[in-house]
Design a protein around this motif. Sequence first.
Motif, PDB file in Angstrom:
ATOM      1  N   TYR A  31     -37.535 -79.466  10.914  1.00 57.96           N
ATOM      2  CA  TYR A  31     -37.656 -79.101   9.504  1.00 57.96           C
ATOM      3  C   TYR A  31     -36.449 -79.574   8.708  1.00 57.96           C
ATOM      4  O   TYR A  31     -36.591 -80.046   7.580  1.00 57.96           O
ATOM      5  CB  TYR A  31     -37.789 -77.581   9.342  1.00 57.96           C
ATOM      6  N   VAL A  32     -35.262 -79.446   9.286  1.00 58.12           N
ATOM      7  CA  VAL A  32     -34.042 -79.894   8.609  1.00 58.12           C
ATOM      8  C   VAL A  32     -34.107 -81.407   8.377  1.00 58.12           C
ATOM      9  O   VAL A  32     -33.779 -81.892   7.289  1.00 58.12           O
ATOM     10  CB  VAL A  32     -32.786 -79.484   9.406  1.00 58.12           C
ATOM     11  N   ARG A  33     -34.552 -82.150   9.378  1.00 56.90           N
ATOM     12  CA  ARG A  33     -34.696 -83.606   9.246  1.00 56.90           C
ATOM     13  C   ARG A  33     -35.715 -83.945   8.157  1.00 56.90           C
ATOM     14  O   ARG A  33     -35.487 -84.832   7.338  1.00 56.90           O
ATOM     15  CB  ARG A  33     -35.107 -84.220  10.590  1.00 56.90           C
ATOM     16  N   TRP A  34     -36.824 -83.216   8.122  1.00 56.71           N
ATOM     17  CA  TRP A  34     -37.832 -83.457   7.084  1.00 56.71           C
ATOM     18  C   TRP A  34     -37.273 -83.191   5.697  1.00 56.71           C
ATOM     19  O   TRP A  34     -37.568 -83.918   4.747  1.00 56.71           O
ATOM     20  CB  TRP A  34     -39.059 -82.601   7.323  1.00 56.71           C
ATOM     21  N   CYS A  35     -36.470 -82.145   5.568  1.00 53.39           N
ATOM     22  CA  CYS A  35     -35.864 -81.852   4.264  1.00 53.39           C
ATOM     23  C   CYS A  35     -34.957 -82.991   3.829  1.00 53.39           C
ATOM     24  O   CYS A  35     -34.967 -83.397   2.662  1.00 53.39           O
ATOM     25  CB  CYS A  35     -35.109 -80.521   4.300  1.00 53.39           C
TER      26      CYS A  35
END
Length: 146
Positions: A31-35
């Motif tokens: 999720y952090v990478r997607w953000c």
Amino acid sequence: MDWDYPHPFTLARMPQAADIDGLDHTNNAVYVRWCEQAGWAHSEALGLALADYRRLDRAMAIRRGDYDYLLPTFAGEALVLGTWLVGGDGRLAMERRFQLVRERDGATVLRGRWDLVCIEIGSGRPRRMPQEFVDAYMPAVVAPSS
């Protein structure tokens, strides 16, 4: 979809087998990478890419990142990640918000927030936003909700 703010910049996402952790759901780091991907894609859509940051020797750096992991997601689930610039003084700082929504039922599975500060890339020190940042980013800023 029931977005936290109007007119999000969105990216479709779907967890793959490699994104699944030992608990059989999407790993939080994904999720952090997607953000990060959504933040860059939104910046580029507004007219500022990494090459512009380097040319101007300025960047909007993450001073603080917060994520609320509300519900798990699983391989193959269709998700939509929305992002907005929220608030901002047009001089040094602004905030970016994220909301990850599961398509099948509209449930929000994640909310995130970055506090951003303009820095001089060469020194890492806070610096006033160049006019190109103000011109690109400030018209996209939405008012924070109460």
